[in-house]
Design a protein around this motif. Sequence first.
Motif, short mmCIF file in Angstrom:
data_model
loop_
_atom_site.label_atom_id
_atom_site.label_comp_id
_atom_site.label_asym_id
_atom_site.label_seq_id
_atom_site.Cartn_x
_atom_site.Cartn_y
_atom_site.Cartn_z
N GLU A 37 0.80 -1.23 0.00
CA GLU A 37 0.00 0.00 0.00
C GLU A 37 0.83 1.28 0.00
N GLU A 38 2.16 1.18 -0.03
CA GLU A 38 2.97 2.39 -0.10
C GLU A 38 3.35 2.68 -1.54
N PRO A 39 3.50 3.95 -1.89
CA PRO A 39 3.97 4.29 -3.24
C PRO A 39 5.47 3.97 -3.34
N ASP A 40 5.90 3.57 -4.49
CA ASP A 40 7.31 3.25 -4.72
C ASP A 40 7.51 3.19 -6.22
N HIS A 41 8.60 3.75 -6.71
CA HIS A 41 8.86 3.81 -8.15
C HIS A 41 9.94 2.85 -8.59
N ARG A 42 10.25 1.84 -7.76
CA ARG A 42 11.39 0.98 -8.09
C ARG A 42 10.96 -0.44 -8.46
N GLY B 6 8.39 -6.16 -7.67
CA GLY B 6 8.05 -4.76 -7.86
C GLY B 6 7.82 -4.41 -9.32
N GLU B 7 7.76 -5.44 -10.16
CA GLU B 7 7.67 -5.21 -11.61
C GLU B 7 6.32 -4.65 -12.04
N MET B 8 5.29 -4.83 -11.24
CA MET B 8 3.98 -4.31 -11.62
C MET B 8 4.00 -2.78 -11.69
N SER C 69 -0.26 2.60 -9.35
CA SER C 69 -0.90 2.45 -8.05
C SER C 69 0.13 2.09 -6.98
N THR C 70 -0.33 2.06 -5.73
CA THR C 70 0.55 1.70 -4.63
C THR C 70 0.89 0.20 -4.70
N ARG C 71 1.84 -0.20 -3.89
CA ARG C 71 2.31 -1.60 -3.89
C ARG C 71 1.20 -2.54 -3.43
N SER C 72 1.06 -3.67 -4.13
CA SER C 72 0.03 -4.65 -3.79
C SER C 72 0.56 -5.71 -2.84
N SER C 73 1.86 -5.78 -2.62
CA SER C 73 2.48 -6.77 -1.75
C SER C 73 3.62 -6.14 -0.97
N THR D 233 15.88 -0.20 -9.54
CA THR D 233 15.81 0.77 -10.62
C THR D 233 14.57 1.64 -10.47
N ASP D 234 14.78 2.94 -10.48
CA ASP D 234 13.69 3.91 -10.39
C ASP D 234 13.12 4.10 -11.79
N VAL D 235 11.96 3.47 -12.04
CA VAL D 235 11.39 3.54 -13.38
C VAL D 235 10.88 4.94 -13.72
N SER D 236 10.60 5.75 -12.71
CA SER D 236 10.16 7.12 -13.01
C SER D 236 11.32 7.96 -13.55
N ALA D 237 12.56 7.55 -13.28
CA ALA D 237 13.73 8.27 -13.78
C ALA D 237 13.89 8.10 -15.29
N MET D 238 13.22 7.11 -15.86
CA MET D 238 13.29 6.88 -17.30
C MET D 238 12.85 8.13 -18.07
#
Length: 181
Positions: free
Chosen positions: A60-65, A94-96, A102-106, A119-124
């Motif tokens: 349930e926490e946001p994360d971009h990795r 964390g691949e989803m 959305s926030t983390r499901s697990s 890897t921070d996918v938002s940095a792409m």
Amino acid sequence: MVPFPGWRGGMQALQGNGEIIKALRKIPKLQAFDKKDLRKILSCSQILKYEPGEAIIREEEPDHRIHFIVSGKVRVTRNGVEMKQLCRTGDVFGEMRLLSVSTRSSSVEAVDETVCLATDVSAMEKLRKEDRVAFAAIYYMVMAEVLARRLKETSDELTRVRGELQRLKSSTGLHDIVGSA
């Protein structure tokens, strides 16, 4: 050690380009790529070390990795129930995040001392257009492999559960009342 943004607890970043490239070469899915492409990944990544019991991702926490295991073992839980453990070099979690904002499901926590490529996918979005294309090609190829494997695992589990349900219905006499699975 320089912590990753969002640093918590004993999580440590490995330093030195040689050490990081060596760690990346251990990940089977990345072995086919040359140093130039690996450097593009590195521009958006860090290699992080987690201690046993340390939370890597919280539900349930946001994360971009997105995380690749370099070494160690992690436990994946959802609503407090263990879903699986991952321990192979190159296993991904964390691949989803690549498919949804959305926030983390697990939740994921280290079982053993664990080293991951995070890897921070938002940095792409900050990469040059050509680099963004290369980055996306690498990650979507990896995602296709991961999702194909997870679909097979889910199908295998569904087949096992349906077989067990059928056996339970037959052994309790409910098969005639409820119908077939």
